[in-house]
Write an enzyme that holds these catalytic residues in place. Sequence first.
Site, PDB file in Angstrom:
ATOM      1  N   GLU A 141      34.730  76.147  33.534  1.00  0.00           N
ATOM      2  CA  GLU A 141      33.377  75.578  33.420  1.00  0.00           C
ATOM      3  C   GLU A 141      33.379  74.065  33.257  1.00  0.00           C
ATOM      4  O   GLU A 141      32.435  73.385  33.660  1.00  0.00           O
ATOM      5  CB  GLU A 141      32.612  76.223  32.263  1.00  0.00           C
ATOM      6  CG  GLU A 141      32.201  77.666  32.514  1.00  0.00           C
ATOM      7  CD  GLU A 141      33.277  78.669  32.126  1.00  0.00           C
ATOM      8  OE1 GLU A 141      34.421  78.240  31.832  1.00  0.00           O
ATOM      9  OE2 GLU A 141      32.977  79.873  32.117  1.00  0.00           O
ATOM     10  N   PHE A 143      28.156  89.269  20.526  1.00  0.00           N
ATOM     11  CA  PHE A 143      29.268  88.983  21.427  1.00  0.00           C
ATOM     12  C   PHE A 143      28.928  87.790  22.311  1.00  0.00           C
ATOM     13  O   PHE A 143      27.881  87.745  22.934  1.00  0.00           O
ATOM     14  CB  PHE A 143      29.566  90.222  22.292  1.00  0.00           C
ATOM     15  CG  PHE A 143      30.671  89.984  23.284  1.00  0.00           C
ATOM     16  CD1 PHE A 143      31.961  89.677  22.861  1.00  0.00           C
ATOM     17  CD2 PHE A 143      30.417  90.044  24.645  1.00  0.00           C
ATOM     18  CE1 PHE A 143      32.967  89.440  23.771  1.00  0.00           C
ATOM     19  CE2 PHE A 143      31.423  89.811  25.567  1.00  0.00           C
ATOM     20  CZ  PHE A 143      32.699  89.506  25.130  1.00  0.00           C
ATOM     21  N   GLN A 144      29.802  86.825  22.343  1.00  0.00           N
ATOM     22  CA  GLN A 144      29.636  85.597  23.128  1.00  0.00           C
ATOM     23  C   GLN A 144      28.377  84.824  22.770  1.00  0.00           C
ATOM     24  O   GLN A 144      27.729  84.238  23.631  1.00  0.00           O
ATOM     25  CB  GLN A 144      29.705  85.891  24.636  1.00  0.00           C
ATOM     26  CG  GLN A 144      31.063  86.451  25.024  1.00  0.00           C
ATOM     27  CD  GLN A 144      31.328  86.445  26.506  1.00  0.00           C
ATOM     28  OE1 GLN A 144      30.430  86.609  27.309  1.00  0.00           O
ATOM     29  NE2 GLN A 144      32.598  86.260  26.877  1.00  0.00           N
ATOM     30  N   LYS A 162      19.385  86.260  27.778  1.00  0.00           N
ATOM     31  CA  LYS A 162      19.504  87.240  28.860  1.00  0.00           C
ATOM     32  C   LYS A 162      18.218  88.028  29.090  1.00  0.00           C
ATOM     33  O   LYS A 162      17.826  88.281  30.226  1.00  0.00           O
ATOM     34  CB  LYS A 162      20.667  88.196  28.560  1.00  0.00           C
ATOM     35  CG  LYS A 162      20.974  89.110  29.726  1.00  0.00           C
ATOM     36  CD  LYS A 162      22.274  89.868  29.546  1.00  0.00           C
ATOM     37  CE  LYS A 162      22.601  90.658  30.811  1.00  0.00           C
ATOM     38  NZ  LYS A 162      23.856  91.409  30.675  1.00  0.00           N
ATOM     39  N   MET A 196      49.452  55.472  29.779  1.00  0.00           N
ATOM     40  CA  MET A 196      48.652  54.567  28.963  1.00  0.00           C
ATOM     41  C   MET A 196      49.004  54.712  27.488  1.00  0.00           C
ATOM     42  O   MET A 196      49.014  53.734  26.741  1.00  0.00           O
ATOM     43  CB  MET A 196      47.153  54.834  29.193  1.00  0.00           C
ATOM     44  CG  MET A 196      46.247  53.806  28.556  1.00  0.00           C
ATOM     45  SD  MET A 196      46.624  52.121  29.099  1.00  0.00           S
ATOM     46  CE  MET A 196      45.426  51.907  30.409  1.00  0.00           C
TER      47      MET A 196
END
Lengths: 578, 164
Positions: free
Chosen positions: A51, A113-114, A163, A485
């Site tokens: 993502e 959940f999630q 949802k 760097m």
Amino acid sequence: MELLSGGEILIRALKDAGVKNVWGYPGGAALHIYDALYRQDDVYHLLVRHEQAAVHAADGFSRATGEVGTALVTSGPGATNAITGIATAFMDSIPMVVISGQVPLTKIGQDAFQETDMVGVSRPIVKHSFLVTRAEDIAETIAKAYYIAATGRPGPVVVDIPKDVTDPSHKVPYSYPSEVKMRSYQPTDKGHRGQIKRAVKTLVDAKRPVIYAGGGVVIDNASEQLIALAQALNYPVTNTLMGLGCYPGTDRQYLGMLGMHGTFEANTAMHHADVIFAIGARFDDRVTNDLEKFCPHATIIHVDVDPTSVSKNIDAHIPIVGTCTSVLTEMLAINKELKTKPDADAIADWWTQLDQWRADKGIYTASRYEESSGSCIKPQDVIKMLYKITNGEAIVTSDVGQHQMFAAQYYLFDKPRTWINSGGLGTMGFGLPAAMGCQLAFPDKDVACVTGEGSIQMNIQELSTCSQHKLPVKIINLNNAALGMVRQWQDMNYSSRYSESVYEDSLPDFVKLAESYGHVGMKITHIDELEEKMRKCFAMKDRVVFMDIDVDRSEHVYPMQMPGGSMRDLWLNKTERT
Amino acid sequence: MKRIISILLENESGALSRVVGLFSQRGYNIDTLTVAPTDDDTLSRLTLTTQGDDHMAEQIVKQLHKLIDTIKVVDLTVGSHIERELMLVKIKATDNDIRTELKSCVDIFRGHIIDVTPATYTVQLAGDSEKLDAFIEAVREMGIMEVVRSGVSGISRGDKFLRV
Ligand SMILES: Cc1ncc(C[n+]2csc(CCOP(=O)(O)OP(=O)(O)O)c2C)c(N)n1
Ligand SMILES: [Mg+2]
């Protein structure tokens, strides 16, 4: 009125908002949305492999085009994976909408959940966010989200959709608002006319002026006006890391980039300037060096669309809040009518001085580094070769590190929106997904991702996305076998104690890795093979090519401002300083 | 210097957390904070107090303005204004001498005793913050059990007003 489910409404609203492509990754809370996506052809979805990359790709698309980028992720881990991308866009004021699925309203707050409080987690790194609680509100929220993202000082907007709000069995009437009006959000456009007049007068009276132009000029598409003003006055221009390309890099009036790794001529000119015209720039700490010692002689004119940027770090003598385009347009008109013209003698003297600095210690005229020879390939020479082979016309994205600074210094960008990098947050892993976004926007252009073996491994999985969606980006890996760097700082400040900046023998064979994704891999270990192989690379128009180039491991980026100094206090190479 | 900042905010979920988050994110302190709907229930009126010089106050006001949900923001301290804070104090009042002394103290400060038990007095007092501080000092010796302050509410003097 047409009856649609929340999921369908979302996709239809995206279409009505002008969205053509969405970068994303599905998951439970977003499945109704993904099902609605499947049953239409208006909005094209590109499946990424992580993502973070979806957000960077949307970001790259936005930077290259000026349009609002769009990413779609699921709740919980999908949402948290998007966070680095959102923060990157936020720091660089990139217009973007990130849509996240959320657990059903009935489960919010129950550690479902999630479940992650996306609005809460993203709060400090978004321009605004919405939690949509009714299907009826989706279209209006999307319209607002795109409006907020694109106007004023642009930025990312999160739309979190539970949802049950996208439930396919619950259909409601669809209508997309014809315009968005918000009493609490009315971005400024035009600057204060009196202040703009004062600014022009001050600028015209200057004897040692510098125009300091930043990313705001790119974002607001104000290059044309900037060039017109600078050339009407014959004044020197320096660009910030974010502003590269907004003034042509090959023009005589261009002094190069300023700041920590800016050119000697730009930083020295700033230090001695009597008037600094800052436009779309924000006096970032990577530009100013020590604020106490910043440009002691300068009257400062500061134009920015965001009032909080004006007089935040440096007090402006003439602050102007307005868009770069509108303010520059007015300045041009006022300058035309003005009887006083710049003092030609003073400006000629100033140019003599500037040209002297350029000739003495300039970054492009004198060789500031030892040339490549044999198997010692200088990273700077790779960038120069890239410039030569792409005729300076590629879109160049970069990651973060030495390679980024070399690209910024040695690829002379003549056009805005062709230099794409994470300036504010400095996000390693940005380059490849951002390049995908640019390639999607401009399928026929050369898109080169200048990266390092450290950064590229942060989103290397996107090589797979490039295959699936036919995004033939070219990867120019300046392989110095180290977090270069970091190592440079360790050389300069920690007696070369390389704490965790080297990988021992753990680097992958990038050629084989590229090949395993179905791409072309090339290894370059000798300067003599660079040109020919790079030509071959860019001749393969429809292939992803991964050029793994072994570069000098000991090279440092110079100039480099000395901590605690003024802008002109610089290391010019490992032993020489101003 | 103490600053009283007044904000008109959309009465939407998340709006308050954006204001509060801004302060911690930018390293400013909030000394007091009050929020409630106004006569227009789509709006919340928020008053907060903080410390800062002119530069900081200007930044705070600008940053607050930048939040999408804020409609108006003013630094009341810049002009003439009225501030009020409500305080409830529960004080141990078992012996008669203390009760008498406390009553006269409450009168001097124009407060009210709003609840009484054999062992306690509860006092209500309104005024500016300095007055409330002074009252606390005056009764500290008597035995304060609990102090509840509402935080400052502020309004500008005269014809000026904050409205959509
Ligand atoms: C996500 C992230 N983690 C850590 C850093 C700190 N950092 C800045 S540059 C750098 C080294 C980058 O190495 P590489 O990509 O190989 O580039 P090089 O400097 O060698 O050209 C690191 C670790 C960062 N900018 N971003
Ligand atoms: Mg490296």
